[in-house]
Design a protein around this motif. Sequence first.
Motif, PDB file in Angstrom:
ATOM      1  N   GLY A 126       0.783  -1.227   0.000  1.00 46.86           N
ATOM      2  CA  GLY A 126       0.000   0.000   0.000  1.00 46.86           C
ATOM      3  C   GLY A 126       0.813   1.274   0.000  1.00 46.86           C
ATOM      4  O   GLY A 126       0.251   2.375   0.008  1.00 46.86           O
ATOM      5  N   PHE A 127       2.132   1.162  -0.008  1.00 52.31           N
ATOM      6  CA  PHE A 127       2.986   2.348  -0.063  1.00 52.31           C
ATOM      7  C   PHE A 127       2.804   3.059  -1.405  1.00 52.31           C
ATOM      8  O   PHE A 127       2.564   2.421  -2.426  1.00 52.31           O
ATOM      9  CB  PHE A 127       4.469   1.964   0.074  1.00 52.31           C
ATOM     10  CG  PHE A 127       4.908   1.654   1.474  1.00 52.31           C
ATOM     11  CD1 PHE A 127       5.570   2.618   2.223  1.00 52.31           C
ATOM     12  CD2 PHE A 127       4.683   0.410   2.037  1.00 52.31           C
ATOM     13  CE1 PHE A 127       5.997   2.328   3.514  1.00 52.31           C
ATOM     14  CE2 PHE A 127       5.103   0.114   3.315  1.00 52.31           C
ATOM     15  CZ  PHE A 127       5.761   1.080   4.063  1.00 52.31           C
ATOM     16  N   ASN A 128       2.926   4.364  -1.384  1.00 51.86           N
ATOM     17  CA  ASN A 128       2.914   5.171  -2.602  1.00 51.86           C
ATOM     18  C   ASN A 128       4.339   5.556  -2.964  1.00 51.86           C
ATOM     19  O   ASN A 128       5.142   5.864  -2.065  1.00 51.86           O
ATOM     20  CB  ASN A 128       2.110   6.464  -2.374  1.00 51.86           C
ATOM     21  CG  ASN A 128       0.647   6.181  -2.208  1.00 51.86           C
ATOM     22  OD1 ASN A 128       0.024   5.632  -3.109  1.00 51.86           O
ATOM     23  ND2 ASN A 128       0.096   6.529  -1.067  1.00 51.86           N
ATOM     24  N   ARG A 129       4.633   5.556  -4.260  1.00 54.88           N
ATOM     25  CA  ARG A 129       5.917   6.093  -4.708  1.00 54.88           C
ATOM     26  C   ARG A 129       5.855   7.602  -4.533  1.00 54.88           C
ATOM     27  O   ARG A 129       4.964   8.254  -5.068  1.00 54.88           O
ATOM     28  CB  ARG A 129       6.164   5.788  -6.176  1.00 54.88           C
ATOM     29  CG  ARG A 129       6.629   4.404  -6.435  1.00 54.88           C
ATOM     30  CD  ARG A 129       7.144   4.293  -7.852  1.00 54.88           C
ATOM     31  NE  ARG A 129       7.147   2.906  -8.265  1.00 54.88           N
ATOM     32  CZ  ARG A 129       7.928   2.428  -9.215  1.00 54.88           C
ATOM     33  NH1 ARG A 129       8.755   3.226  -9.861  1.00 54.88           N
ATOM     34  NH2 ARG A 129       7.879   1.157  -9.538  1.00 54.88           N
ATOM     35  N   GLU A 130       6.791   8.127  -3.789  1.00 57.69           N
ATOM     36  CA  GLU A 130       6.801   9.565  -3.536  1.00 57.69           C
ATOM     37  C   GLU A 130       7.887  10.288  -4.312  1.00 57.69           C
ATOM     38  O   GLU A 130       7.933  11.501  -4.321  1.00 57.69           O
ATOM     39  CB  GLU A 130       6.946   9.838  -2.042  1.00 57.69           C
ATOM     40  CG  GLU A 130       5.744   9.335  -1.263  1.00 57.69           C
ATOM     41  CD  GLU A 130       5.739   9.771   0.175  1.00 57.69           C
ATOM     42  OE1 GLU A 130       6.823   9.981   0.754  1.00 57.69           O
ATOM     43  OE2 GLU A 130       4.630   9.908   0.730  1.00 57.69           O
ATOM     44  N   GLY A 131       8.737   9.529  -4.948  1.00 59.13           N
ATOM     45  CA  GLY A 131       9.759  10.160  -5.757  1.00 59.13           C
ATOM     46  C   GLY A 131      10.883   9.206  -6.097  1.00 59.13           C
ATOM     47  O   GLY A 131      10.969   8.101  -5.576  1.00 59.13           O
ATOM     48  N   VAL A 132      11.718   9.679  -6.981  1.00 55.66           N
ATOM     49  CA  VAL A 132      12.917   8.940  -7.371  1.00 55.66           C
ATOM     50  C   VAL A 132      14.092   9.892  -7.235  1.00 55.66           C
ATOM     51  O   VAL A 132      14.080  10.991  -7.789  1.00 55.66           O
ATOM     52  CB  VAL A 132      12.818   8.416  -8.830  1.00 55.66           C
ATOM     53  CG1 VAL A 132      14.124   7.759  -9.251  1.00 55.66           C
ATOM     54  CG2 VAL A 132      11.659   7.444  -8.971  1.00 55.66           C
ATOM     55  N   LEU A 133      15.066   9.476  -6.466  1.00 53.54           N
ATOM     56  CA  LEU A 133      16.314  10.230  -6.347  1.00 53.54           C
ATOM     57  C   LEU A 133      17.245   9.666  -7.421  1.00 53.54           C
ATOM     58  O   LEU A 133      17.766   8.561  -7.293  1.00 53.54           O
ATOM     59  CB  LEU A 133      16.901  10.071  -4.943  1.00 53.54           C
ATOM     60  CG  LEU A 133      15.964  10.484  -3.797  1.00 53.54           C
ATOM     61  CD1 LEU A 133      16.575  10.121  -2.446  1.00 53.54           C
ATOM     62  CD2 LEU A 133      15.645  11.961  -3.877  1.00 53.54           C
ATOM     63  N   ARG A 134      17.401  10.417  -8.485  1.00 52.84           N
ATOM     64  CA  ARG A 134      18.140   9.926  -9.651  1.00 52.84           C
ATOM     65  C   ARG A 134      19.634   9.831  -9.348  1.00 52.84           C
ATOM     66  O   ARG A 134      20.220  10.752  -8.791  1.00 52.84           O
ATOM     67  CB  ARG A 134      17.903  10.842 -10.850  1.00 52.84           C
ATOM     68  CG  ARG A 134      16.426  10.888 -11.262  1.00 52.84           C
ATOM     69  CD  ARG A 134      16.119  11.871 -12.370  1.00 52.84           C
ATOM     70  NE  ARG A 134      16.596  13.200 -12.047  1.00 52.84           N
ATOM     71  CZ  ARG A 134      17.425  13.903 -12.829  1.00 52.84           C
ATOM     72  NH1 ARG A 134      17.852  13.419 -13.974  1.00 52.84           N
ATOM     73  NH2 ARG A 134      17.817  15.101 -12.471  1.00 52.84           N
ATOM     74  N   ASP A 135      20.217   8.702  -9.728  1.00 48.89           N
ATOM     75  CA  ASP A 135      21.659   8.467  -9.542  1.00 48.89           C
ATOM     76  C   ASP A 135      22.118   8.848  -8.135  1.00 48.89           C
ATOM     77  O   ASP A 135      23.192   9.406  -7.932  1.00 48.89           O
ATOM     78  CB  ASP A 135      22.475   9.238 -10.584  1.00 48.89           C
ATOM     79  CG  ASP A 135      22.460   8.564 -11.943  1.00 48.89           C
ATOM     80  OD1 ASP A 135      21.866   7.471 -12.068  1.00 48.89           O
ATOM     81  OD2 ASP A 135      23.044   9.126 -12.877  1.00 48.89           O
ATOM     82  N   GLN A 136      21.335   8.497  -7.145  1.00 50.53           N
ATOM     83  CA  GLN A 136      21.590   8.885  -5.744  1.00 50.53           C
ATOM     84  C   GLN A 136      22.628   8.013  -5.068  1.00 50.53           C
ATOM     85  O   GLN A 136      23.301   8.447  -4.153  1.00 50.53           O
ATOM     86  CB  GLN A 136      20.268   8.829  -4.966  1.00 50.53           C
ATOM     87  CG  GLN A 136      20.352   9.200  -3.511  1.00 50.53           C
ATOM     88  CD  GLN A 136      20.490  10.686  -3.303  1.00 50.53           C
ATOM     89  OE1 GLN A 136      20.324  11.477  -4.223  1.00 50.53           O
ATOM     90  NE2 GLN A 136      20.796  11.078  -2.095  1.00 50.53           N
ATOM     91  N   HIS A 137      22.750   6.777  -5.496  1.00 49.68           N
ATOM     92  CA  HIS A 137      23.634   5.826  -4.815  1.00 49.68           C
ATOM     93  C   HIS A 137      24.714   5.322  -5.770  1.00 49.68           C
ATOM     94  O   HIS A 137      24.408   4.873  -6.878  1.00 49.68           O
ATOM     95  CB  HIS A 137      22.817   4.641  -4.278  1.00 49.68           C
ATOM     96  CG  HIS A 137      23.657   3.580  -3.678  1.00 49.68           C
ATOM     97  ND1 HIS A 137      24.362   3.759  -2.512  1.00 49.68           N
ATOM     98  CD2 HIS A 137      23.935   2.325  -4.095  1.00 49.68           C
ATOM     99  CE1 HIS A 137      25.025   2.653  -2.231  1.00 49.68           C
ATOM    100  NE2 HIS A 137      24.782   1.768  -3.185  1.00 49.68           N
ATOM    101  N   CYS A 138      25.942   5.373  -5.302  1.00 48.49           N
ATOM    102  CA  CYS A 138      27.061   4.813  -6.069  1.00 48.49           C
ATOM    103  C   CYS A 138      27.574   3.584  -5.332  1.00 48.49           C
ATOM    104  O   CYS A 138      27.936   3.669  -4.152  1.00 48.49           O
ATOM    105  CB  CYS A 138      28.178   5.844  -6.224  1.00 48.49           C
ATOM    106  SG  CYS A 138      29.552   5.223  -7.220  1.00 48.49           S
ATOM    107  N   ASP A 139      27.604   2.467  -6.013  1.00 50.31           N
ATOM    108  CA  ASP A 139      28.064   1.223  -5.385  1.00 50.31           C
ATOM    109  C   ASP A 139      29.510   0.885  -5.745  1.00 50.31           C
ATOM    110  O   ASP A 139      29.974  -0.211  -5.481  1.00 50.31           O
ATOM    111  CB  ASP A 139      27.142   0.067  -5.757  1.00 50.31           C
ATOM    112  CG  ASP A 139      27.131  -0.235  -7.240  1.00 50.31           C
ATOM    113  OD1 ASP A 139      27.892   0.389  -8.016  1.00 50.31           O
ATOM    114  OD2 ASP A 139      26.341  -1.119  -7.639  1.00 50.31           O
ATOM    115  N   GLY A 140      30.210   1.828  -6.344  1.00 53.12           N
ATOM    116  CA  GLY A 140      31.580   1.577  -6.768  1.00 53.12           C
ATOM    117  C   GLY A 140      31.676   1.164  -8.220  1.00 53.12           C
ATOM    118  O   GLY A 140      32.720   1.294  -8.837  1.00 53.12           O
TER     119      GLY A 140
END
Length: 167
Positions: A126-140
């Motif tokens: 039931g969660f709503n998508r509230e946004g997308v943080l574009r290219d927010q995480h770098c995994d190396g």
Amino acid sequence: MNREDLPQVLNWRNHPDVRQFMYTSHVITPEEHARWYARMSCQEGIWLLIFEVGAVAKGFVNISRTRCQHVADWGFYLSPDSEKGTGKLLGRAVLEYAFDELGLHKLCGQALGFNERSIRFHERLGFNREGVLRDQHCDGNGFHDVVCFGLLSSEWRCGNRQREGHQ
């Protein structure tokens, strides 16, 4: 969660099927895990929980209040050998705990953009998508989007009544 749970939670956390979807994807050492637990377990507004089915530990849940005392973030993972349907049970139990026991107004979650399973899971709860943080995480190896979710207590209560067949 208590100190005796640390080895099991660490084994789950370090399993490749879990670790690949975490912000920190390196293998966590027992010492690093113990320091994390010592730091987190003494903070007010943080709940470290073990999810059990039939008195058998099946997952880990972290609920952390944000700057607002009625809003919290959550994170979770299941034992890699959990039976199908365990996630659904965990999700419903956590939402009941968050809204009924803790009295939260809103619960927030995040999923890495490539973690389609977690994205679908949040939406089914039931969660709503509230946004997308574009290219927010770098995994190396590259950058990844972070999908943000939110569920209000009123939305959960309304959805719960519908699931129970109430008008």
